[in-house]
Design a protein around this motif. Structure first.
Motif, PDB file in Angstrom:
ATOM      1  N   THR B 206       0.464  -1.076   0.178  1.00 25.66           N
ATOM      2  CA  THR B 206       0.082  -0.327  -0.069  1.00 25.66           C
ATOM      3  C   THR B 206       0.337   1.201  -0.114  1.00 25.66           C
ATOM      4  OG1 THR B 206      -1.654  -1.144   1.132  1.00 25.66           O
ATOM      5  CG2 THR B 206      -1.845   1.243   1.459  1.00 25.66           C
ATOM      6  N   ARG B 207       0.514   2.469  -0.763  1.00 25.12           N
ATOM      7  CA  ARG B 207       1.010   3.711  -1.057  1.00 25.12           C
ATOM      8  C   ARG B 207      -0.019   5.303  -0.722  1.00 25.12           C
ATOM      9  NH1 ARG B 207       6.903   3.167   0.041  1.00 25.12           N
ATOM     10  NH2 ARG B 207       6.833   0.784  -1.290  1.00 25.12           N
ATOM     11  N   ALA B 208       0.825   5.768   0.103  1.00 25.97           N
ATOM     12  CA  ALA B 208      -0.697   6.579   0.405  1.00 25.97           C
ATOM     13  C   ALA B 208      -1.080   7.431  -1.133  1.00 25.97           C
ATOM     14  CB  ALA B 208      -0.113   8.152   1.297  1.00 25.97           C
ATOM     15  N   ASP B 209       0.229   7.487  -2.361  1.00 32.18           N
ATOM     16  CA  ASP B 209       0.255   7.973  -3.120  1.00 32.18           C
ATOM     17  C   ASP B 209      -0.271   6.814  -4.382  1.00 32.18           C
ATOM     18  OD1 ASP B 209       2.300   6.400  -3.289  1.00 32.18           O
ATOM     19  OD2 ASP B 209       3.589   8.272  -4.496  1.00 32.18           O
ATOM     20  N   GLU B 213      -5.080  -1.008  -6.077  1.00 32.77           N
ATOM     21  CA  GLU B 213      -4.686  -2.120  -6.909  1.00 32.77           C
ATOM     22  C   GLU B 213      -2.828  -2.182  -7.882  1.00 32.77           C
ATOM     23  OE1 GLU B 213      -7.186   0.117  -7.126  1.00 32.77           O
ATOM     24  OE2 GLU B 213      -9.017  -1.590  -7.056  1.00 32.77           O
ATOM     25  N   ALA B 214      -2.890  -0.380  -7.769  1.00 30.96           N
ATOM     26  CA  ALA B 214      -1.465  -0.057  -7.884  1.00 30.96           C
ATOM     27  C   ALA B 214      -0.288  -0.729  -6.974  1.00 30.96           C
ATOM     28  CB  ALA B 214      -1.372   1.231  -8.639  1.00 30.96           C
ATOM     29  N   ALA B 215      -0.549  -0.878  -5.698  1.00 28.13           N
ATOM     30  CA  ALA B 215      -0.370  -1.596  -4.784  1.00 28.13           C
ATOM     31  C   ALA B 215       0.228  -3.087  -4.847  1.00 28.13           C
ATOM     32  CB  ALA B 215      -1.100  -1.293  -3.308  1.00 28.13           C
ATOM     33  N   GLU B 216      -1.684  -3.978  -5.406  1.00 23.95           N
ATOM     34  CA  GLU B 216      -1.327  -5.581  -5.467  1.00 23.95           C
ATOM     35  C   GLU B 216      -0.548  -5.044  -6.462  1.00 23.95           C
ATOM     36  OE1 GLU B 216      -4.409  -7.257  -7.346  1.00 23.95           O
ATOM     37  OE2 GLU B 216      -5.136  -7.620  -5.551  1.00 23.95           O
ATOM     38  N   LEU B 217      -0.861  -4.908  -7.314  1.00 19.50           N
ATOM     39  CA  LEU B 217       0.067  -5.335  -8.562  1.00 19.50           C
ATOM     40  C   LEU B 217       2.257  -4.646  -8.799  1.00 19.50           C
ATOM     41  CD1 LEU B 217       0.883  -5.673 -11.948  1.00 19.50           C
ATOM     42  CD2 LEU B 217       0.614  -3.361 -12.057  1.00 19.50           C
ATOM     43  N   GLY B 230       6.687 -19.150 -11.960  1.00 15.34           N
ATOM     44  CA  GLY B 230       5.596 -20.674 -11.534  1.00 15.34           C
ATOM     45  C   GLY B 230       5.563 -20.097 -10.644  1.00 15.34           C
ATOM     46  N   THR B 231       5.257 -19.261  -9.449  1.00 15.67           N
ATOM     47  CA  THR B 231       4.781 -19.005  -7.891  1.00 15.67           C
ATOM     48  C   THR B 231       3.126 -18.764  -8.006  1.00 15.67           C
ATOM     49  OG1 THR B 231       4.923 -17.686  -6.018  1.00 15.67           O
ATOM     50  CG2 THR B 231       4.178 -16.415  -8.133  1.00 15.67           C
ATOM     51  N   THR B 232       2.460 -19.126  -7.169  1.00 17.93           N
ATOM     52  CA  THR B 232       1.295 -18.450  -7.213  1.00 17.93           C
ATOM     53  C   THR B 232       0.917 -17.514  -6.464  1.00 17.93           C
ATOM     54  OG1 THR B 232       1.237 -21.053  -6.014  1.00 17.93           O
ATOM     55  CG2 THR B 232      -0.723 -20.013  -6.072  1.00 17.93           C
ATOM     56  N   LEU B 233       0.000 -17.017  -6.898  1.00 12.51           N
ATOM     57  CA  LEU B 233      -0.849 -14.914  -6.653  1.00 12.51           C
ATOM     58  C   LEU B 233      -2.182 -15.407  -6.266  1.00 12.51           C
ATOM     59  CD1 LEU B 233       1.155 -13.787  -9.790  1.00 12.51           C
ATOM     60  CD2 LEU B 233       2.040 -13.686  -7.621  1.00 12.51           C
ATOM     61  N   LEU B 234      -1.611 -14.843  -4.870  1.00 10.94           N
ATOM     62  CA  LEU B 234      -3.238 -14.391  -4.347  1.00 10.94           C
ATOM     63  C   LEU B 234      -4.228 -13.560  -4.724  1.00 10.94           C
ATOM     64  CD1 LEU B 234      -4.932 -15.557  -2.051  1.00 10.94           C
ATOM     65  CD2 LEU B 234      -3.677 -14.025  -0.593  1.00 10.94           C
ATOM     66  N   VAL B 235      -5.167 -13.424  -5.211  1.00 11.79           N
ATOM     67  CA  VAL B 235      -5.878 -12.850  -6.314  1.00 11.79           C
ATOM     68  C   VAL B 235      -6.997 -11.863  -5.707  1.00 11.79           C
ATOM     69  CG1 VAL B 235      -4.990 -13.976  -8.194  1.00 11.79           C
ATOM     70  CG2 VAL B 235      -7.008 -14.514  -7.165  1.00 11.79           C
ATOM     71  N   ASP B 236      -7.626 -12.226  -3.694  1.00 12.91           N
ATOM     72  CA  ASP B 236      -8.810 -11.583  -3.692  1.00 12.91           C
ATOM     73  C   ASP B 236      -8.672 -10.664  -2.688  1.00 12.91           C
ATOM     74  OD1 ASP B 236      -7.602 -13.113  -1.476  1.00 12.91           O
ATOM     75  OD2 ASP B 236      -9.718 -14.002  -1.457  1.00 12.91           O
ATOM     76  N   THR B 237      -7.867  -9.713  -2.263  1.00 14.71           N
ATOM     77  CA  THR B 237      -7.006  -8.869  -1.573  1.00 14.71           C
ATOM     78  C   THR B 237      -8.080  -7.937  -1.606  1.00 14.71           C
ATOM     79  OG1 THR B 237      -4.803  -9.575  -1.042  1.00 14.71           O
ATOM     80  CG2 THR B 237      -5.446  -7.372  -0.228  1.00 14.71           C
ATOM     81  N   TYR B 238      -8.446  -7.638  -2.585  1.00 17.24           N
ATOM     82  CA  TYR B 238      -9.002  -6.402  -3.581  1.00 17.24           C
ATOM     83  C   TYR B 238     -10.387  -6.704  -3.487  1.00 17.24           C
ATOM     84  CZ  TYR B 238      -5.313  -4.474  -1.711  1.00 17.24           C
ATOM     85  OH  TYR B 238      -4.258  -3.010  -0.174  1.00 17.24           O
TER      86      TYR B 238
END
Lengths: 438, 438
Positions: B206-209, B213-217, B230-238
């Motif tokens: 998370t960034r104040a600026d 969605e940008a933070a997730e990316l 090959g990693t597993t990304l957790l996609v349901d935070t937001y």
């Protein structure tokens, strides 16, 4: 009986791969606060009991990674991350509810803050300790309350993992149990232990040339000879009335106690009490056991029972074997953060809590507020959040005195509940919680 | 990460006070057989899975009492008994079902024989190990069966005692789970570990600026940078759709997997599969987690799910956190013995068992018979009772090869069940058991 030296590997792999990714992109140093809390109580419960704090404080200095652990870590972590973990020592701060405090949904039971790196790696261990110990203590407190001053003995070691059994004995004791059967709990935590005898001891005395009743008498005589008349004789191996007669024949009317482990315990307790009194054993106590839980303990309140031995339902949390505690990132560099997914919302921000009460001491409301900003005008109240760790060092007590204090805190907490809160039947949390947003 | 050196004190006090009484009256030397068995399966279950055998065999040499333990024992035991325990080493024999074997009510899962003294003191430890491990393995096998070839991952460490978690990972693996999140399970038992990421890692960015969605990316890019595509990304935070788009943006279409941890998993899995395919990530797997049990796993069978992460319900035995195993004296100096109390009857005598099957391999009946006297004419059948310990020494294997063999045995056991036995719905044991009296 040394405790395992190091606890670092008692951890989910993803804590360490997240650490690796955070070290690589520099976010590992961000200042974070993680909160350990329960979104809800187990179905129908009115309150929960905080337990595990002392175990976590004792485990913190053990949360290290030795050479063998680092060899394993090197199989999936980059050298920088392995180096970080080889030197790891938690250096952050922890605040939280004192061990033994009651909690409700959303109570900030623990807040861990420091760098993301040092906070994230504690997640699994902290949750394991609290989810287990809280589950046991919360069930145990209901049993203690149902037992209405009669002593309860933890006999559940055999119904749970051999190491969990020791922690369960501790959690039960802090919730008000009088004793445990577990010897390691005595060595490790100074918990009083008690023991009776098993049916096997009676059956061991079986002789081809003697009746079962004669065998039972021989067993009782052997037990009294070795352990004194103050011992507890198990009278239900064959026939309870014969067992009681044999027990008094073996020990005399000064016999300490008899135990009944099967059958309709209320009916048997009355029969046994009458028989003991008729035999002059008016001071001999009656211990009952056998699949007891808080409901059957309460149902025996009017019966002549002196103490309860509780096993399975205690160590499995009486229907709620895990407390539902979670460990969530709530603040990053001073910004409150929260997950957005529909049914798992948690309030963001680093929090503290206080509890309001009437002048009688009966509690009425819990208020959770942004750390450092308590609401004005809510007296009388009690601050719930206390410092536990500063710069990685425990500032709250551990060991025997702390366990005794936690036990007192549970007792006073139960005393502070409104009447509805002590009901065993399903219902709402005993008091409402107000969350003041960040 | 050394295991605790000695296990002797992980024991109920009464085992040792019974020992004291038996040493004093001479009955400690009588030849006894104790049987570990379950009177019934957990409500509605069709079968159970034997687990814990390997752990018991590894614990046996550790069942000792050192100087510190003996000091504690001397507080309540006479000097003769303390001396006996200081020198204690189990020297008896153990037979039983191989680890990984299915069991049913009354199956003689373990028979321990030797002097009363050496058999009685093992009761608590043996029951702790089996009641825990069997509960986990039995629940896990139902999940594996419901998963129908899709891999399952144990993610339950945080929901149970920190040491129980390691045993739970082992029990789940032997029941057919593909992997665990628990690193100590990898070190101690060679169990494959897997990990994804937590919501905290996304929120850490998370960034104040910047938008969430940008933070997730940014978080996904950091994870891929550190751990590879090959990693597993957790996609349901937001938001799941945005999460999937960010995941493929960060890793490209070769992304290993995405994880969904909340919401209606079936609906989300379909949406996510469609979106991944549209983005060209046709090989990206979908991992689901979040309060899964055998029923919700079965309900997802038709959905595009590639693997399941299971936590609470696994490590708490999915409603049956203790297996209900008991450890009963069944024979003294060659005489079968049994307790008489109404609802706890167990057949006396030292027993063995075999299992009958059709020529197709489907099992039809279990026969429990007096040891050494198998019934005639029951082919085709398989002997279930095997030697585990002779003169105190393990004769069955322990370690990785034995764990792999146990895992194979569960798999073939599940394959041998009649169709009704695989139903998740409540019902009777999958096959009847015939007890041939002594």
């Amino acid at each position: 009986m040394n405790e395992p030296l190091l606890a670092g590997l008692l951890t989910d792999k993803y804590e360490l791969t997240m650490l690796a990714a955070a070290l690589r992109d520099g976010s590992a140093d961000r200042r974070t606060a993680f909160e350990l809390f329960a979104r809800r109580l187990p179905a129908g419960r009115r309150y929960g009991v905080v337990a595990g704090t002392g175990r976590l404080l004792e485990a913190l200095p053990q949360f290290r990674f030795d050479d063998e652990a680092c060899q394993l870590l090197a199989q999936f972590l980059d050298p920088q991350t392995v180096r970080y973990l080889r030197d790891f020592r938690f250096g952050g701060d922890i605040d939280g509810y004192a061990e033994g405090e009651l909690y409700f949904p959303g109570s900030p039971v623990l807040t861990v803050w420091g760098s993301f790196a040092e906070c994230v790696v504690l997640e699994t261990l902290a949750l394991s300790i609290f989810n287990h110990d809280v589950a046991i203590a919360s069930a145990a407190a209901r049993m203690v309350s149902a037992g209405a001053e009669r002593p309860l003995i933890d006999m559940g070691s055999r119904r749970t993992h051999e190491r969990a059994a020791v922690a369960a004995a501790r959690a039960a004791y802090l919730a008000g149990f009088a004793a445990s059967s577990n010897l390691e709990a005595q060595r490790r935590y100074g918990i009083p232990t008690e023991g009776t005898a098993a049916h096997a001891f009676t059956m061991l005395h079986t002789r081809a040339d003697a009746s079962l009743e004669a065998a039972e008498l021989a067993a009782f005589r052997a037990q009294v000879d070795a352990l004194g008349v103050g011992t507890t004789l198990l009278v239900d191996t064959y026939d309870v009335a014969t067992g009681v007669a044999n027990a008094v024949a073996a020990a005399g009317p000064a016999l300490g106690a008899v135990r009944i482990d099967s059958g309709e315990l209320g009916v048997l307790a009355r029969q046994v009490r009458r028989q003991l009194d008729e035999l002059g054993a008016t001071k001999t106590r009656i211990v009952v056991s056998g699949d007891l839980d808080e409901f059957s303990i309460a149902a025996l309140r009017a019966e002549p029972v002196n103490s309860y031995g509780v096993g399975t339902s205690l160590v499995t949390g009486s229907g709620a074997p895990a407390a539902g505690m979670v460990y969530k990132l709530v603040e990053v560099d001073g910004m409150p953060v929260r997950k957005r997914s529909s049914h798992k919302e948690s309030a963001g921000g680093h929090k503290e809590a206080l509890r309001r009460s009437r002048s009688t001491g009966t509690i009425t409301e819990e208020i959770v507020y942004p750390a450092g900003r308590p609401p004005a005008g809510v007296e009388p109240c009690r601050m719930l959040t206390v410092p536990l760790v500063r710069d990685g060092e425990a500032v709250a007590g551990t060991g025997g005195a702390a366990l005794a204090a936690a036990r007192d805190l549970v007792a006073s907490g139960l005393h502070s509940l409104p009447w509805e809160g002590l009901k065993l039947a399903n219902g709402e949390p005993a008091i409402p919680t107000t969350q003041i947003p960040a």
